[in-house]
Design a protein around this motif. Structure first.
Motif, PDB file in Angstrom:
ATOM      1  N   THR A  63       0.850  -1.187   0.000  1.00  0.00           N
ATOM      2  CA  THR A  63       0.000   0.000   0.000  1.00  0.00           C
ATOM      3  C   THR A  63       0.889   1.242   0.000  1.00  0.00           C
ATOM      4  O   THR A  63       2.113   1.133  -0.022  1.00  0.00           O
ATOM      5  N   GLY A  64       0.313   2.402   0.080  1.00  0.00           N
ATOM      6  CA  GLY A  64       1.059   3.645   0.031  1.00  0.00           C
ATOM      7  C   GLY A  64       1.800   4.025   1.295  1.00  0.00           C
ATOM      8  O   GLY A  64       2.359   5.109   1.373  1.00  0.00           O
ATOM      9  N   PHE A  65       1.846   3.163   2.263  1.00  0.00           N
ATOM     10  CA  PHE A  65       2.543   3.439   3.518  1.00  0.00           C
ATOM     11  C   PHE A  65       4.062   3.397   3.304  1.00  0.00           C
ATOM     12  O   PHE A  65       4.555   2.686   2.429  1.00  0.00           O
ATOM     13  N   ALA A  66       4.813   4.138   4.110  1.00  0.00           N
ATOM     14  CA  ALA A  66       6.279   4.157   4.034  1.00  0.00           C
ATOM     15  C   ALA A  66       6.851   2.968   4.824  1.00  0.00           C
ATOM     16  O   ALA A  66       7.293   3.103   5.960  1.00  0.00           O
ATOM     17  N   TYR A  67       6.829   1.793   4.209  1.00  0.00           N
ATOM     18  CA  TYR A  67       7.293   0.568   4.857  1.00  0.00           C
ATOM     19  C   TYR A  67       8.815   0.553   4.992  1.00  0.00           C
ATOM     20  O   TYR A  67       9.527   1.200   4.219  1.00  0.00           O
ATOM     21  N   SER A  68       9.294  -0.253   5.918  1.00  0.00           N
ATOM     22  CA  SER A  68      10.735  -0.434   6.081  1.00  0.00           C
ATOM     23  C   SER A  68      11.293  -1.169   4.862  1.00  0.00           C
ATOM     24  O   SER A  68      10.582  -1.954   4.221  1.00  0.00           O
ATOM     25  N   PRO A  69      12.562  -0.938   4.530  1.00  0.00           N
ATOM     26  CA  PRO A  69      13.177  -1.695   3.439  1.00  0.00           C
ATOM     27  C   PRO A  69      13.070  -3.209   3.663  1.00  0.00           C
ATOM     28  O   PRO A  69      12.881  -3.963   2.711  1.00  0.00           O
ATOM     29  N   ALA A  70      13.178  -3.627   4.916  1.00  0.00           N
ATOM     30  CA  ALA A  70      13.100  -5.057   5.224  1.00  0.00           C
ATOM     31  C   ALA A  70      11.759  -5.648   4.808  1.00  0.00           C
ATOM     32  O   ALA A  70      11.703  -6.731   4.222  1.00  0.00           O
ATOM     33  N   LEU A  71      10.684  -4.948   5.083  1.00  0.00           N
ATOM     34  CA  LEU A  71       9.362  -5.462   4.728  1.00  0.00           C
ATOM     35  C   LEU A  71       9.136  -5.377   3.219  1.00  0.00           C
ATOM     36  O   LEU A  71       8.540  -6.271   2.625  1.00  0.00           O
ATOM     37  N   LYS A  72       9.657  -4.319   2.598  1.00  0.00           N
ATOM     38  CA  LYS A  72       9.536  -4.189   1.144  1.00  0.00           C
ATOM     39  C   LYS A  72      10.227  -5.337   0.414  1.00  0.00           C
ATOM     40  O   LYS A  72       9.754  -5.814  -0.606  1.00  0.00           O
ATOM     41  N   LYS A  73      11.350  -5.779   0.938  1.00  0.00           N
ATOM     42  CA  LYS A  73      12.139  -6.847   0.305  1.00  0.00           C
ATOM     43  C   LYS A  73      11.734  -8.245   0.756  1.00  0.00           C
ATOM     44  O   LYS A  73      12.252  -9.219   0.238  1.00  0.00           O
ATOM     45  N   SER A  74      10.810  -8.341   1.700  1.00  0.00           N
ATOM     46  CA  SER A  74      10.495  -9.628   2.334  1.00  0.00           C
ATOM     47  C   SER A  74       9.847 -10.646   1.404  1.00  0.00           C
ATOM     48  O   SER A  74      10.009 -11.854   1.596  1.00  0.00           O
ATOM     49  N   GLY A  75       9.074 -10.190   0.434  1.00  0.00           N
ATOM     50  CA  GLY A  75       8.365 -11.121  -0.441  1.00  0.00           C
ATOM     51  C   GLY A  75       7.216 -11.846   0.246  1.00  0.00           C
ATOM     52  O   GLY A  75       6.667 -12.806  -0.288  1.00  0.00           O
ATOM     53  N   LEU A  76       6.830 -11.379   1.426  1.00  0.00           N
ATOM     54  CA  LEU A  76       5.761 -12.033   2.178  1.00  0.00           C
ATOM     55  C   LEU A  76       4.401 -11.736   1.570  1.00  0.00           C
ATOM     56  O   LEU A  76       4.183 -10.684   0.980  1.00  0.00           O
ATOM     57  N   LYS A  77       3.496 -12.670   1.745  1.00  0.00           N
ATOM     58  CA  LYS A  77       2.084 -12.467   1.438  1.00  0.00           C
ATOM     59  C   LYS A  77       1.337 -12.697   2.745  1.00  0.00           C
ATOM     60  O   LYS A  77       1.582 -13.685   3.445  1.00  0.00           O
ATOM     61  N   TRP A  78       0.440 -11.802   3.071  1.00  0.00           N
ATOM     62  CA  TRP A  78      -0.254 -11.858   4.354  1.00  0.00           C
ATOM     63  C   TRP A  78      -1.411 -12.856   4.332  1.00  0.00           C
ATOM     64  O   TRP A  78      -2.546 -12.495   4.120  1.00  0.00           O
ATOM     65  N   ASP A  79      -1.089 -14.104   4.575  1.00  0.00           N
ATOM     66  CA  ASP A  79      -2.124 -15.107   4.814  1.00  0.00           C
ATOM     67  C   ASP A  79      -2.168 -15.341   6.326  1.00  0.00           C
ATOM     68  O   ASP A  79      -1.378 -14.755   7.073  1.00  0.00           O
ATOM     69  N   GLN A  80      -3.071 -16.166   6.764  1.00  0.00           N
ATOM     70  CA  GLN A  80      -3.247 -16.333   8.208  1.00  0.00           C
ATOM     71  C   GLN A  80      -2.014 -16.942   8.876  1.00  0.00           C
ATOM     72  O   GLN A  80      -1.631 -16.532   9.963  1.00  0.00           O
ATOM     73  N   LYS A  81      -1.366 -17.885   8.207  1.00  0.00           N
ATOM     74  CA  LYS A  81      -0.170 -18.516   8.787  1.00  0.00           C
ATOM     75  C   LYS A  81       0.976 -17.504   8.899  1.00  0.00           C
ATOM     76  O   LYS A  81       1.657 -17.429   9.922  1.00  0.00           O
ATOM     77  N   THR A  82       1.190 -16.717   7.844  1.00  0.00           N
ATOM     78  CA  THR A  82       2.264 -15.721   7.866  1.00  0.00           C
ATOM     79  C   THR A  82       1.985 -14.653   8.919  1.00  0.00           C
ATOM     80  O   THR A  82       2.903 -14.245   9.646  1.00  0.00           O
ATOM     81  N   LEU A  83       0.746 -14.215   9.012  1.00  0.00           N
ATOM     82  CA  LEU A  83       0.398 -13.226  10.041  1.00  0.00           C
ATOM     83  C   LEU A  83       0.632 -13.783  11.439  1.00  0.00           C
ATOM     84  O   LEU A  83       1.125 -13.078  12.322  1.00  0.00           O
ATOM     85  N   ASP A  84       0.309 -15.046  11.648  1.00  0.00           N
ATOM     86  CA  ASP A  84       0.531 -15.664  12.956  1.00  0.00           C
ATOM     87  C   ASP A  84       2.015 -15.644  13.299  1.00  0.00           C
ATOM     88  O   ASP A  84       2.404 -15.273  14.405  1.00  0.00           O
ATOM     89  N   THR A  85       2.847 -16.026  12.356  1.00  0.00           N
ATOM     90  CA  THR A  85       4.294 -16.036  12.581  1.00  0.00           C
ATOM     91  C   THR A  85       4.810 -14.617  12.809  1.00  0.00           C
ATOM     92  O   THR A  85       5.611 -14.368  13.713  1.00  0.00           O
ATOM     93  N   PHE A  86       4.353 -13.676  11.989  1.00  0.00           N
ATOM     94  CA  PHE A  86       4.796 -12.289  12.099  1.00  0.00           C
ATOM     95  C   PHE A  86       4.401 -11.683  13.443  1.00  0.00           C
ATOM     96  O   PHE A  86       5.224 -11.061  14.111  1.00  0.00           O
ATOM     97  N   LEU A  87       3.154 -11.880  13.843  1.00  0.00           N
ATOM     98  CA  LEU A  87       2.695 -11.294  15.104  1.00  0.00           C
ATOM     99  C   LEU A  87       3.344 -11.947  16.318  1.00  0.00           C
ATOM    100  O   LEU A  87       3.420 -11.337  17.382  1.00  0.00           O
ATOM    101  N   THR A  88       3.832 -13.167  16.166  1.00  0.00           N
ATOM    102  CA  THR A  88       4.547 -13.831  17.262  1.00  0.00           C
ATOM    103  C   THR A  88       5.866 -13.119  17.532  1.00  0.00           C
ATOM    104  O   THR A  88       6.232 -12.883  18.681  1.00  0.00           O
ATOM    105  N   ALA A  89       6.591 -12.786  16.465  1.00  0.00           N
ATOM    106  CA  ALA A  89       7.891 -12.118  16.593  1.00  0.00           C
ATOM    107  C   ALA A  89       8.214 -11.434  15.258  1.00  0.00           C
ATOM    108  O   ALA A  89       8.871 -12.038  14.409  1.00  0.00           O
ATOM    109  N   PRO A  90       7.733 -10.211  15.070  1.00  0.00           N
ATOM    110  CA  PRO A  90       7.912  -9.540  13.779  1.00  0.00           C
ATOM    111  C   PRO A  90       9.358  -9.494  13.292  1.00  0.00           C
ATOM    112  O   PRO A  90       9.633  -9.736  12.119  1.00  0.00           O
TER     113      PRO A  90
END
Length: 120
Positions: A63-90
């Protein structure tokens, strides 16, 4: 007759108590844990963190938010499993992310993710 009423009340409270023991619903948890930085309104100017409306299913940093370079380069897709892992320890899933708040409780993460999944 009073014995039946007392037994009925015990049964009703016994059935109702486990639902209450599960804790607050996802929306309440989102407001308590996430809303200080995020919103789920869509089409609004982001605050400290990006707007999370439509989050589940979209690529990270899309989206138009100023994301960190790390998140921009992550290649992640926000599905429920990825969100669970991310919210456990971003920082473990996306080292260098600006997201520092974690949700260590699995039930709370699940409730928040379910709430976010409904915010389309």
């Amino acid at each position: 007759m009073k014995v039946v009423s007392v037994v009925s009340a015990i049964i009703l409270f016994g059935v109702a108590m486990p639902a209450q023991a599960q804790g607050p619903a996802g929306e309440t948890l989102f407001k308590q844990r996430c809303a200080m930085c995020h919103q789920v309104k869509g089409g609004t100017t982001p605050g400290v963190g990006p707007d999370l409306k439509g989050l589940v299913g979209r690529p990270a940093a899309s989206t138009g938010f100023a994301y960190s370079p790390a998140l921009k380069k992550s290649g992640l897709k926000w599905d429920q499993k990825t969100l669970d892992t991310f919210l456990t320890a971003p920082g473990k899933l996306a080292p260098g992310t600006r997201m520092v708040v974690s949700v260590p409780d699995a039930q709370q993460r699940s409730a928040i993710i379910a709430y976010l999944a409904k915010q389309k």
